[in-house]
Design a protein around this motif. Sequence first.
Motif, mmCIF file in Angstrom:
data_model
loop_
_atom_site.group_PDB
_atom_site.id
_atom_site.type_symbol
_atom_site.label_atom_id
_atom_site.label_comp_id
_atom_site.label_asym_id
_atom_site.label_seq_id
_atom_site.Cartn_x
_atom_site.Cartn_y
_atom_site.Cartn_z
ATOM 1 N N PHE A 39 0.833 -1.201 0.000
ATOM 2 C CA PHE A 39 0.000 0.000 0.000
ATOM 3 C C PHE A 39 0.870 1.254 0.000
ATOM 4 O O PHE A 39 0.624 2.200 -0.771
ATOM 5 C CB PHE A 39 -0.916 -0.040 1.225
ATOM 6 N N LEU A 40 1.896 1.294 0.861
ATOM 7 C CA LEU A 40 2.797 2.440 0.889
ATOM 8 C C LEU A 40 3.557 2.591 -0.427
ATOM 9 O O LEU A 40 3.724 3.714 -0.940
ATOM 10 C CB LEU A 40 3.796 2.297 2.045
ATOM 11 N N ARG A 41 3.997 1.467 -0.976
ATOM 12 C CA ARG A 41 4.734 1.511 -2.244
ATOM 13 C C ARG A 41 3.877 2.067 -3.375
ATOM 14 O O ARG A 41 4.314 2.896 -4.168
ATOM 15 C CB ARG A 41 5.213 0.097 -2.593
ATOM 16 N N ASP A 42 2.626 1.613 -3.432
ATOM 17 C CA ASP A 42 1.732 2.110 -4.481
ATOM 18 C C ASP A 42 1.419 3.586 -4.302
ATOM 19 O O ASP A 42 1.306 4.333 -5.280
ATOM 20 C CB ASP A 42 0.431 1.298 -4.485
ATOM 21 N N LEU A 43 1.282 4.033 -3.034
ATOM 22 C CA LEU A 43 1.018 5.447 -2.794
ATOM 23 C C LEU A 43 2.169 6.313 -3.285
ATOM 24 O O LEU A 43 1.951 7.405 -3.825
ATOM 25 C CB LEU A 43 0.782 5.701 -1.306
ATOM 26 N N CYS A 44 3.382 5.851 -3.084
ATOM 27 C CA CYS A 44 4.552 6.618 -3.523
ATOM 28 C C CYS A 44 4.599 6.768 -5.037
ATOM 29 O O CYS A 44 5.214 7.715 -5.554
ATOM 30 C CB CYS A 44 5.837 5.953 -3.019
ATOM 31 N N THR A 45 3.963 5.860 -5.758
ATOM 32 C CA THR A 45 3.900 5.952 -7.222
ATOM 33 C C THR A 45 2.582 6.550 -7.702
ATOM 34 O O THR A 45 2.305 6.560 -8.905
ATOM 35 C CB THR A 45 4.093 4.560 -7.843
ATOM 36 N N GLY A 46 1.763 7.027 -6.752
ATOM 37 C CA GLY A 46 0.507 7.668 -7.130
ATOM 38 C C GLY A 46 -0.613 6.705 -7.448
ATOM 39 O O GLY A 46 -1.608 7.104 -8.058
ATOM 40 N N GLN A 47 -0.496 5.458 -7.030
ATOM 41 C CA GLN A 47 -1.512 4.453 -7.318
ATOM 42 C C GLN A 47 -2.361 4.203 -6.073
ATOM 43 O O GLN A 47 -1.837 3.883 -5.013
ATOM 44 C CB GLN A 47 -0.859 3.135 -7.779
ATOM 45 N N LEU A 48 -3.684 4.325 -6.221
ATOM 46 C CA LEU A 48 -4.604 4.048 -5.125
ATOM 47 C C LEU A 48 -5.303 2.703 -5.269
ATOM 48 O O LEU A 48 -6.123 2.351 -4.427
ATOM 49 C CB LEU A 48 -5.658 5.162 -5.041
ATOM 50 N N GLY A 49 -4.968 1.961 -6.317
ATOM 51 C CA GLY A 49 -5.579 0.652 -6.519
ATOM 52 C C GLY A 49 -6.904 0.747 -7.261
ATOM 53 O O GLY A 49 -7.339 1.820 -7.693
ATOM 54 N N ASP A 50 -7.556 -0.404 -7.392
ATOM 55 C CA ASP A 50 -8.846 -0.505 -8.069
ATOM 56 C C ASP A 50 -9.937 -0.835 -7.069
ATOM 57 O O ASP A 50 -9.708 -1.577 -6.100
ATOM 58 C CB ASP A 50 -8.814 -1.584 -9.163
ATOM 59 N N SER A 51 -11.120 -0.300 -7.306
ATOM 60 C CA SER A 51 -12.272 -0.609 -6.465
ATOM 61 C C SER A 51 -12.623 -2.086 -6.592
ATOM 62 O O SER A 51 -12.654 -2.640 -7.699
ATOM 63 C CB SER A 51 -13.461 0.254 -6.873
ATOM 64 N N ILE A 52 -12.870 -2.735 -5.462
ATOM 65 C CA ILE A 52 -13.226 -4.146 -5.488
ATOM 66 C C ILE A 52 -14.606 -4.345 -6.111
ATOM 67 O O ILE A 52 -14.841 -5.304 -6.847
ATOM 68 C CB ILE A 52 -13.188 -4.736 -4.064
ATOM 69 N N GLY A 53 -15.518 -3.430 -5.837
ATOM 70 C CA GLY A 53 -16.880 -3.577 -6.335
ATOM 71 C C GLY A 53 -17.020 -3.265 -7.809
ATOM 72 O O GLY A 53 -17.580 -4.051 -8.578
ATOM 73 N N THR A 54 -16.505 -2.113 -8.247
ATOM 74 C CA THR A 54 -16.676 -1.686 -9.640
ATOM 75 C C THR A 54 -15.485 -2.021 -10.514
ATOM 76 O O THR A 54 -15.586 -1.936 -11.750
ATOM 77 C CB THR A 54 -16.908 -0.172 -9.696
ATOM 78 N N GLN A 55 -14.346 -2.372 -9.902
ATOM 79 C CA GLN A 55 -13.104 -2.671 -10.609
ATOM 80 C C GLN A 55 -12.593 -1.478 -11.411
ATOM 81 O O GLN A 55 -11.797 -1.645 -12.336
ATOM 82 C CB GLN A 55 -13.269 -3.906 -11.510
ATOM 83 N N LEU A 56 -13.037 -0.280 -11.062
ATOM 84 C CA LEU A 56 -12.523 0.936 -11.673
ATOM 85 C C LEU A 56 -11.391 1.491 -10.815
ATOM 86 O O LEU A 56 -11.355 1.261 -9.601
ATOM 87 C CB LEU A 56 -13.639 1.989 -11.786
#
Length: 333
Positions: free
Chosen positions: A89-106
């Motif tokens: 989670f910290l690694r993705d934040l440092c690259t500006g990534q918040l992930g994908d929504s589990i429900g909508t996959q957006l």
Amino acid sequence: MSATPAAAAEPGRATAWWQNRWVRFAARRLLRLLVSLWVLVTAAFFMVHLVPGDPVRAALGPLAAADVVAARRHALGLDDRLLVQYWHFLRDLCTGQLGDSIGTQLPVGQIIGQRLPATAELALLAFAVAMAIAIPLGAAIAALTRHGRARRTELAFAGSSVVLGAVPDFVLGVLLVFVFAVQLHWLPVAGRDAPSSYVLPVLALAIGPAAILSRIVRVEMLAVLDTDYLRTARAKRLSGLRIHLVHALPNAVTATLTLSGLLLGSLVAGTVLVENVFAWPGLGSSIVGSITNKDFPLVQGTVLVYGIGVLLINTVVDVALAVLDPRSTIGVD
């Protein structure tokens, strides 16, 4: 051989640069902001994992096959240890990534980008309305009740401002909907389709802070009206309107303007419940739905946006106060 004057002056200049109170002030505020951001990120991650239930099962439904659920959990990294998930989670934040929504996959960033303008618009409008009500109201009540005059007006103002300031935003929103939408049919119940749909949610957010700030403006105005320079202005036979608007009001609203930044931060946070009362298509509606559906990435991303917004507003207030009143930086010397 003795050092040249220029060489001897270099250490002194470096030390003086570091000891400059503005540099130390900026360094301390930056360090405080970074620590607060780390605490916010950590709290946002671990708190959502305290919510009971399986987010993948909630998204796929109770009839989804076990192997499909397991594959989806593996793809999202939810089968890793909690500390491993935190590191990712910290690694993705440092690259500006918040992930994908589990429900909508957006992408969570895309969802936030679509809903953030509605929340910011609501908070800023409520802030403007609160200031537009509080400053003239507090100044007028101070002028009317000075030296114990209009005692009934003072009691009515004090009582009503305390009550309105204590009522939660969402309760006030429900009352406004009942009166102006259900009973009188003057305004729409919910939505963001027309200018009239802004009235009730903005008032629900603005009335409480306006009541509190108006009390502060009144107290500051009363103190300013008794200062020596205003006695001099009266001795020069200036009009009462000029004395109050030109000489007294700018000095009376200093404390109010200082608190207004904190007020804006609280209004941003207050949109969460108000948006759900009025079905406002902002981040507040999104975060409640994502908590219900156990959509971890969307909850984390939304909480971070709210928290970062409040932290940045508070930091801007600190800097602005230091610029307007340099004495506020003395504590860093």
